[in-house]
Every structure is written in C-alpha cells, then in structure tokens.
Scaffold this motif. Structure first.
Motif, PDB file in Angstrom:
ATOM      1  N   LEU A 177       0.823  -1.215   0.000  1.00 48.15           N
ATOM      2  CA  LEU A 177       0.000   0.000   0.000  1.00 48.15           C
ATOM      3  C   LEU A 177       0.855   1.263   0.000  1.00 48.15           C
ATOM      4  O   LEU A 177       0.349   2.348  -0.300  1.00 48.15           O
ATOM      5  CB  LEU A 177      -0.924   0.004   1.224  1.00 48.15           C
ATOM      6  N   ALA A 178       2.132   1.119   0.340  1.00 49.37           N
ATOM      7  CA  ALA A 178       3.023   2.281   0.329  1.00 49.37           C
ATOM      8  C   ALA A 178       3.119   2.884  -1.074  1.00 49.37           C
ATOM      9  O   ALA A 178       3.310   4.097  -1.213  1.00 49.37           O
ATOM     10  CB  ALA A 178       4.416   1.889   0.823  1.00 49.37           C
ATOM     11  N   VAL A 179       2.970   2.060  -2.095  1.00 52.13           N
ATOM     12  CA  VAL A 179       3.094   2.550  -3.481  1.00 52.13           C
ATOM     13  C   VAL A 179       1.962   3.520  -3.828  1.00 52.13           C
ATOM     14  O   VAL A 179       2.225   4.658  -4.255  1.00 52.13           O
ATOM     15  CB  VAL A 179       3.155   1.376  -4.473  1.00 52.13           C
ATOM     16  N   PRO A 180       0.678   3.142  -3.657  1.00 47.23           N
ATOM     17  CA  PRO A 180      -0.374   4.134  -3.953  1.00 47.23           C
ATOM     18  C   PRO A 180      -0.351   5.337  -3.021  1.00 47.23           C
ATOM     19  O   PRO A 180      -0.713   6.440  -3.432  1.00 47.23           O
ATOM     20  CB  PRO A 180      -1.678   3.336  -3.818  1.00 47.23           C
ATOM     21  N   VAL A 181       0.081   5.138  -1.777  1.00 46.75           N
ATOM     22  CA  VAL A 181       0.175   6.278  -0.857  1.00 46.75           C
ATOM     23  C   VAL A 181       1.162   7.312  -1.402  1.00 46.75           C
ATOM     24  O   VAL A 181       0.867   8.515  -1.455  1.00 46.75           O
ATOM     25  CB  VAL A 181       0.593   5.828   0.553  1.00 46.75           C
ATOM     26  N   ASN A 245      -6.841  16.957   7.705  1.00 46.06           N
ATOM     27  CA  ASN A 245      -5.515  17.502   7.394  1.00 46.06           C
ATOM     28  C   ASN A 245      -4.811  16.572   6.410  1.00 46.06           C
ATOM     29  O   ASN A 245      -4.512  15.423   6.738  1.00 46.06           O
ATOM     30  CB  ASN A 245      -4.710  17.629   8.686  1.00 46.06           C
ATOM     31  N   PRO A 246      -4.523  17.016   5.187  1.00 50.13           N
ATOM     32  CA  PRO A 246      -3.943  16.098   4.190  1.00 50.13           C
ATOM     33  C   PRO A 246      -2.595  15.534   4.600  1.00 50.13           C
ATOM     34  O   PRO A 246      -2.299  14.363   4.329  1.00 50.13           O
ATOM     35  CB  PRO A 246      -3.826  16.964   2.933  1.00 50.13           C
ATOM     36  N   ALA A 247      -1.750  16.326   5.247  1.00 47.72           N
ATOM     37  CA  ALA A 247      -0.446  15.814   5.663  1.00 47.72           C
ATOM     38  C   ALA A 247      -0.619  14.668   6.657  1.00 47.72           C
ATOM     39  O   ALA A 247       0.057  13.634   6.573  1.00 47.72           O
ATOM     40  CB  ALA A 247       0.387  16.934   6.286  1.00 47.72           C
ATOM     41  N   ALA A 248      -1.548  14.830   7.617  1.00 54.03           N
ATOM     42  CA  ALA A 248      -1.802  13.772   8.593  1.00 54.03           C
ATOM     43  C   ALA A 248      -2.373  12.534   7.932  1.00 54.03           C
ATOM     44  O   ALA A 248      -2.055  11.398   8.313  1.00 54.03           O
ATOM     45  CB  ALA A 248      -2.759  14.286   9.672  1.00 54.03           C
ATOM     46  N   ILE A 249      -3.197  12.725   6.911  1.00 55.15           N
ATOM     47  CA  ILE A 249      -3.805  11.592   6.207  1.00 55.15           C
ATOM     48  C   ILE A 249      -2.734  10.750   5.520  1.00 55.15           C
ATOM     49  O   ILE A 249      -2.725   9.514   5.634  1.00 55.15           O
ATOM     50  CB  ILE A 249      -4.843  12.100   5.190  1.00 55.15           C
ATOM     51  N   LEU A 253      -1.737   6.908   6.531  1.00 53.64           N
ATOM     52  CA  LEU A 253      -1.847   5.821   5.549  1.00 53.64           C
ATOM     53  C   LEU A 253      -0.536   5.053   5.428  1.00 53.64           C
ATOM     54  O   LEU A 253      -0.540   3.819   5.303  1.00 53.64           O
ATOM     55  CB  LEU A 253      -2.265   6.385   4.186  1.00 53.64           C
ATOM     56  N   MET A 254       0.593   5.768   5.480  1.00 52.00           N
ATOM     57  CA  MET A 254       1.874   5.078   5.420  1.00 52.00           C
ATOM     58  C   MET A 254       2.116   4.276   6.694  1.00 52.00           C
ATOM     59  O   MET A 254       2.650   3.152   6.638  1.00 52.00           O
ATOM     60  CB  MET A 254       3.004   6.080   5.195  1.00 52.00           C
ATOM     61  N   ALA A 264      -6.646  -0.067  11.152  1.00 51.98           N
ATOM     62  CA  ALA A 264      -7.648   0.720  10.426  1.00 51.98           C
ATOM     63  C   ALA A 264      -8.530   1.518  11.371  1.00 51.98           C
ATOM     64  O   ALA A 264      -9.095   2.541  10.986  1.00 51.98           O
ATOM     65  CB  ALA A 264      -8.505  -0.214   9.565  1.00 51.98           C
ATOM     66  N   ALA A 265      -8.655   1.062  12.618  1.00 46.75           N
ATOM     67  CA  ALA A 265      -9.471   1.786  13.592  1.00 46.75           C
ATOM     68  C   ALA A 265      -8.907   3.168  13.901  1.00 46.75           C
ATOM     69  O   ALA A 265      -9.632   4.052  14.367  1.00 46.75           O
ATOM     70  CB  ALA A 265      -9.592   0.972  14.877  1.00 46.75           C
ATOM     71  N   GLN A 266      -7.624   3.379  13.653  1.00 50.81           N
ATOM     72  CA  GLN A 266      -6.991   4.672  13.921  1.00 50.81           C
ATOM     73  C   GLN A 266      -7.040   5.618  12.725  1.00 50.81           C
ATOM     74  O   GLN A 266      -6.561   6.746  12.818  1.00 50.81           O
ATOM     75  CB  GLN A 266      -5.539   4.455  14.350  1.00 50.81           C
TER      76      GLN A 266
END
Length: 300
Positions: A177-181, A245-249, A253-254, A264-266
């Motif tokens: 998932l790191a790739v799409p992130v 906040n996009p930076a936090a998102i 995700l990473m 995922a709960a976090q």
C-alpha cells in the motif's frame, strides 16, 4: 501628373508591428497557450523535466563531504531530535506502540511534503536566468523539483524499511500500500509546489515566511504524537479538522501500511477517498492556477 509608386519596404514600415506580425503569421512566443496545448507542450518536455531533476539531485549536496548521504541523514537526525524532545522529555510516546517506527514514518513522509513546498516556492524566482534564456512550459520547473524530492524520498524509504524491520515489524502484503500512498501524495505535493511557485514569483518574502507555516503545519499533523490519542477529548470540530488535514492523512496511511500496531481503527472514515480528493484538487487546481500566469513568469 505622374503618380510615384510607394516602395514595398515603406508600405510595410507604415503598418503597426502587431499587424505586420499577423500578416506574416507570427505570434507572441510569450503568450499563454491554451490549457490542452500547454499540457501537450509539457509532455513534450518530459525528458527536460527528468534531466533537470537528475541534475538538481546530483548537485544538491555536491559541496558536502558526505554528499548524497544527507538525503537520508537529514530526516534521520530530525527524527532523533523529535524522539529526544517529544518521545522522552514530553512523553508523547506513551500510549503509542512501536513509537520509533511511528515517529520515523511521520518525519520522512512529512519531510517529502515540506521539501516539495520549500523547493517549489523558489522554482520560478530561483531560475529566472533559465526562464529568460529558454522557451519552455514554466510548470516544468516546480514539477521537476517535486520529482527531485520524490527521488530523495525513495532512497530514504530504504532506510525507513530497515528501521521498521529492526524494530520487529514483519513484511506483509499491506506494505504494498506504500506505493499508492506515495503516488497520491506526489500528486498532492506537485499541486502545492505549483501554487507556491506562482505565489513565490511575485511575493518575494514568501520563501522567508514558508518555513514558519510548514513548522506549524507539522505540529498539527501528528508527526510526533498520535492524533487519535492526543485529541480524544477535543471538540468534534477540532477533531474533524485534524482528520481532514492532508499531511496527517498521508502520514497515517503510510503508518497503516508499514506498522502492524497501527490499525484501520486509527484511520479517519473514508480516508482513501479523502486522500485522493486532496491530491486531485491540489494537482488540478494548482496546475490551472500556475498556467493562468504563464506569460508573466520572468517578466514581473
């Protein structure tokens, strides 16, 4: 009475320069092209963008003894300082499992956005000689500089993965998932770089102000602490702003991709949709915003 013919050269001199240019099919080379034409021109300069980014990457630390190692050492040293101050002295590590991978991931991912903005703000103002000497789509500059930061992050990710493994994490399918992130975050960073590049081309003090803005953004992005833990009792409006906040998102995700204890709960609800919406809004909006002032770069 005889009529004297007017020489062709004299007739042309009597016509205005604009009319003469139109007569011979000439156009203003500095005029802003249409948006689709601008995209085609930018694609035609893709090799220039790649080579410009490579040259910038090569020369960035050419005067330092350790050279390219600073690509990795800078975020690592920042992470060490944050761990000392926030993790040990302030105690933000309490209640956060795997705090070292948690912290290092946050530092590396936020540094990608931070560096993209800082380089973008000088993309036009710092390359005026190139802009005035060559004719090319000016958006190539902030895009190339964001590509420089992405290349540096990819090198840093090898160190990040080594730290995560050393801290007891086991490779899993979620690591992919790191790739799409990174792809989504790169779109977002490119859009921000385009926006601040246009602003920085006219607001000369923006480069001095931006580090303070980015530092404030970092403190609000959960780089050194868990937003879910620290803002558990915050008002709903504050928690919503922190979740959006996009930076936090992108950081969360990473962390979700690489750290087992970050579940995922976090994550905020609909986090992938929000991440993509931020990226597309910034990339498309930033590109159009930058294109609208294309003919003014290097002239203001």
């Amino acid at each position: 009475m005889s009529t004297q013919a007017v020489p062709a050269d004299s007739a042309e001199q009597a016509v205005s320069p604009a009319a003469l240019a139109a007569l011979h099919g000439l156009t203003d080379s500095s005029a802003r092209p249409g948006l689709l034409d601008y995209v085609r021109r930018l694609w035609g300069h893709r090799h220039f963008i790649s080579e410009f980014a490579r040259a910038k990457s090569t020369t960035k630390y050419s005067g330092a003894r350790l050279g390219g190692l600073w690509h990795v050492m800078t975020p690592l040293l920042n992470a060490a300082v944050y761990y000392l101050i926030f993790g040990l002295l302030i105690g933000t590590s309490r209640g956060v499992p795997d705090f070292i991978p948690f912290l290092v991931t946050g530092v590396f991912i936020f540094t990608f956005t931070q560096s993209s903005v800082l380089s973008g703000v000088r993309a036009v103002s710092g390359n005026l000689s190139l802009i005035r000497a060559l004719h090319f789509p000016r958006a190539a500059l902030p895009i190339a500089l964001t590509l420089v930061q992405l290349r540096q992050l990819l090198v840093s990710m090898l160190v990040l993965l080594a730290i995560v493994l050393a801290m007891g994490q086991v490779p899993q399918w979620s690591w992919l998932l790191a790739v799409p992130v990174l792809a989504i975050q790169s779109l977002f960073n490119t859009g921000l770089a385009l926006i601040v590049a246009r602003l920085g081309s006219t607001i000369t003090d923006l480069a001095q102000l931006m580090p303070f803005v980015l530092r404030t953004w970092m403190y609000a992005s959960g780089v050194m602490y868990s937003i879910a833990h620290m803002a558990a009792h915050a008002p709903a409006a504050v928690r919503t702003l922190l979740d959006l906040n996009p930076a936090a998102i992108y950081i969360d995700l990473m962390r979700f991709a690489l750290i087992d204890s970050f579940t995922a709960a976090q994550l905020p609800p609909h986090v992938w949709a929000i991440a993509l919406a931020w990226a597309l809004t910034a990339a498309v909006g930033g590109f159009v915003y930058f294109w609208m002032a294309e003919e003014r770069y290097g002239r203001d």
